[in-house]
Enzyme design. Structure first.
Site, mmCIF file in Angstrom:
data_model
loop_
_atom_site.group_PDB
_atom_site.id
_atom_site.type_symbol
_atom_site.label_atom_id
_atom_site.label_comp_id
_atom_site.label_asym_id
_atom_site.label_seq_id
_atom_site.Cartn_x
_atom_site.Cartn_y
_atom_site.Cartn_z
ATOM 1 N N TYR A 169 50.302 38.166 35.578
ATOM 2 C CA TYR A 169 50.519 38.847 34.302
ATOM 3 C C TYR A 169 51.884 38.500 33.715
ATOM 4 O O TYR A 169 52.381 39.194 32.842
ATOM 5 C CB TYR A 169 50.383 40.361 34.477
ATOM 6 C CG TYR A 169 48.955 40.846 34.368
ATOM 7 C CD1 TYR A 169 48.515 41.513 33.227
ATOM 8 C CD2 TYR A 169 48.048 40.648 35.396
ATOM 9 C CE1 TYR A 169 47.212 41.955 33.117
ATOM 10 C CE2 TYR A 169 46.737 41.087 35.300
ATOM 11 C CZ TYR A 169 46.322 41.747 34.157
ATOM 12 O OH TYR A 169 45.025 42.180 34.050
ATOM 13 N N GLU A 196 43.815 34.177 38.035
ATOM 14 C CA GLU A 196 43.681 34.925 36.780
ATOM 15 C C GLU A 196 45.005 34.801 36.024
ATOM 16 O O GLU A 196 45.942 35.545 36.281
ATOM 17 C CB GLU A 196 43.375 36.399 37.062
ATOM 18 C CG GLU A 196 43.270 37.229 35.795
ATOM 19 C CD GLU A 196 43.160 38.723 36.073
ATOM 20 O OE1 GLU A 196 42.618 39.445 35.227
ATOM 21 O OE2 GLU A 196 43.643 39.156 37.138
ATOM 22 N N SER A 283 38.626 41.089 32.282
ATOM 23 C CA SER A 283 38.902 39.904 33.100
ATOM 24 C C SER A 283 39.199 40.285 34.547
ATOM 25 O O SER A 283 38.850 39.552 35.480
ATOM 26 C CB SER A 283 40.075 39.103 32.523
ATOM 27 O OG SER A 283 41.282 39.831 32.595
ATOM 28 N N ASP A 284 39.820 41.455 34.769
ATOM 29 C CA ASP A 284 40.068 41.921 36.138
ATOM 30 C C ASP A 284 38.752 42.147 36.877
ATOM 31 O O ASP A 284 38.615 41.788 38.051
ATOM 32 C CB ASP A 284 40.870 43.228 36.128
ATOM 33 C CG ASP A 284 42.272 43.054 35.584
ATOM 34 O OD1 ASP A 284 42.794 41.930 35.642
ATOM 35 O OD2 ASP A 284 42.843 44.043 35.098
ATOM 36 N N ALA A 285 37.784 42.753 36.192
ATOM 37 C CA ALA A 285 36.476 43.004 36.805
ATOM 38 C C ALA A 285 35.764 41.694 37.108
ATOM 39 O O ALA A 285 35.147 41.524 38.168
ATOM 40 C CB ALA A 285 35.623 43.873 35.883
#
Length: 464
Positions: A169, A196, A283-285
């Protein structure tokens, strides 16, 4: 059964079987953790000091965010997780340590850097709408010595897990060569790496097995347009070759996802259409479903198919939510719509929070055991007209016939619970009362009035 229908049923059964394997996975997550705070309230006036709304705070909620939300999704799928990140020596850091440590099947390694501020995002919400967000963060790279320690811990954890997730992040944890060193350790151990990235320089993730950028980040990294499926696929192929990646997957919200893998094979998967769409945390899921699937030994295409289903589920929820394994199964199993409405009281409380977050008026009907037989669909339709979502609580399965009624949004099975207990748990805007309803207590109406709720009866459609 027509061939197409038989094929569809076979595919759904295969995916359901795949979901049941997700609990076998063990995943290492390394990345930026943050504290997501939500402050909920009501706005009824403007401040006399400035032209801004006054939020009368009613409740607050704190959840792990960033890479912490990937962890939340993994545990919701049943996977075991090792989590390595960095927090500051402050209260938010302490809060995060408690929240992460309290999750099932998580081994946390939250390193503390003195003088560093833990990233905290505070959202102020009224009637389902965000009024503003206040961020406290320090996004500079973590201290070099702490980075070395983090890499050593992550390298040791690689051997004990099946898949590595790097959740970046851009808050400093994966800065410099940290990501490259962890990818090298995973390659040595034969573990796939899922990345990610939230923008930033993607060269740090060269050699990863799967990267999951958002479309905007993909366009920035490649300098290519991503407006159509063909353009998106071309940009994915370019990114894949530039950074020697095994595969590229781009979530596209309600449109599903695009996967480029193998010998530049392109797969576009659709999500189920919905008139509700909240992209927060999607997007985390997706990353969690992909990682859990690969950790369980599933093929990448199967993992992508499950991720497309996850997009449908998570974007229908309000705020930053998670996707559970049972939700994936229900979404892929025909004929479970009525059964899906029948839930536990605990699950109903979770759903009510989501409804409230969207600003919907919530109705509660608490029936005595077997009381469902006293209600007709016409009466229930009248009750549903007073609210945006109607929850029916009934003991002993006595309202099972109501699960097929479209005006009933959720059916919670409860036995022996008082109105007071359910009122305090659900805090409904409307308490519906009528035939076979649990008798009202002396203080029920006063309790309802504490948060501005009302009592309504089918024979008197207006507030009682």
């Amino acid at each position: 059964m027509p061939k197409s229908a038989a094929s569809s049923a076979k595919s759904a059964n295969s995916l359901v079987a795949a979901v049941r394997q997700l609990r076998r996975g063990t995943v290492l997550v390394v990345g930026d953790v943050m504290l997501d705070r939500y402050v909920y309230g009501r706005v009824s006036r403007v401040s006399p000091e400035a032209p801004v709304p006054v939020l009368a705070v009613e409740r607050e909620l704190a959840l792990p965010g960033g890479a912490g939300n990937v962890v939340r999704n993994l545990t919701a799928l049943g996977a075991a997780v090792a989590f390595v990140s960095v927090v500051g020596d402050d209260q938010p850091g302490s809060d995060l340590t408690g929240l992460i440590g309290g999750q099932p099947r998580v081994e946390p390694w939250l390193l503390v850097q003195g003088g560093r501020a833990t990233t905290t995002k505070t959202r102020f919400v009224a009637s389902g709408q965000h009024l503003m967000r206040a961020d406290h963060e320090q996004a500079s790279p973590i201290h070099p010595r702490l980075a070395d320690r983090l890499v050593r811990i992550a390298t040791d954890a690689v051997a004990a897990t099946s898949v590595v997730v790097l959740s970046d992040y851009q808050k400093g944890v994966l800065s410099g060569d940290v990501a490259a060193r962890i990818i090298a350790a995973a390659r040595t151990a034969g573990r796939p790496v899922v990345v990610e990235p939230k923008g930033g320089e993607l060269a740090r993730f060269t050699g990863a097995d799967l990267i999951v950028p958002e479309a905007e980040a993909l366009a920035t990294a490649t300098g290519l347009p991503v407006g159509t499926e063909a353009e998106l696929a071309a940009a994915c192929i370019a990114l894949k070759h530039t950074y020697k990646l095994g595969a590229v997957l781009v979530p596209r919200g309600p449109d599903g996802l695009t996967l480029v893998h193998g010998q530049d094979e392109v797969l576009h998967l659709r999500a189920e259409a919905s008139d509700q769409h909240d992209p927060a945390g999607a997007s985390d899921a997706v990353v969690a479903v992909l990682a859990a699937s690969l950790a369980a030994g599933l093929k990448l295409v199967t993992a992508a198919e499950l991720a497309a289903v996850a997009i449908t589920i998570v974007t229908r929820k309000a705020g930053i939510a998670v996707v559970r394994d049972d939700e994936l199964i229900e979404a892929m199993t025909p004929g479970l719509n009525a059964k899906r409405k029948m839930v536990t009281v605990a699950y109903a409380a979770e759903m009510v929070e989501r409804w409230r977050h969207r600003g919907w008026r919530i109705g509660l009907l608490h029936l005595s055991e077997g009381g469902g037989e006293a209600w007709s669909s016409a009466l229930m339709e009248e009750a549903r007209g007073w609210c945006d979502r109607l929850l029916v609580a009934v003991g002993g399965g006595g309202g099972i016939n109501m699960a097929d009624w479209p005006m009933v949004d959720l059916l919670a099975e409860c036995t022996g619970q008082s109105n007071e207990a359910l009122l305090r748990l659900f805090r409904p805007d409307i308490l519906v009362h009528g035939p076979a309803a649990v008798p009202l207590g002396l203080d029920d109406e006063n309790l309802l009035a504490e948060w501005g709720g009302r009592l309504c009866r089918p024979e008197h459609p207006q507030a009682a």
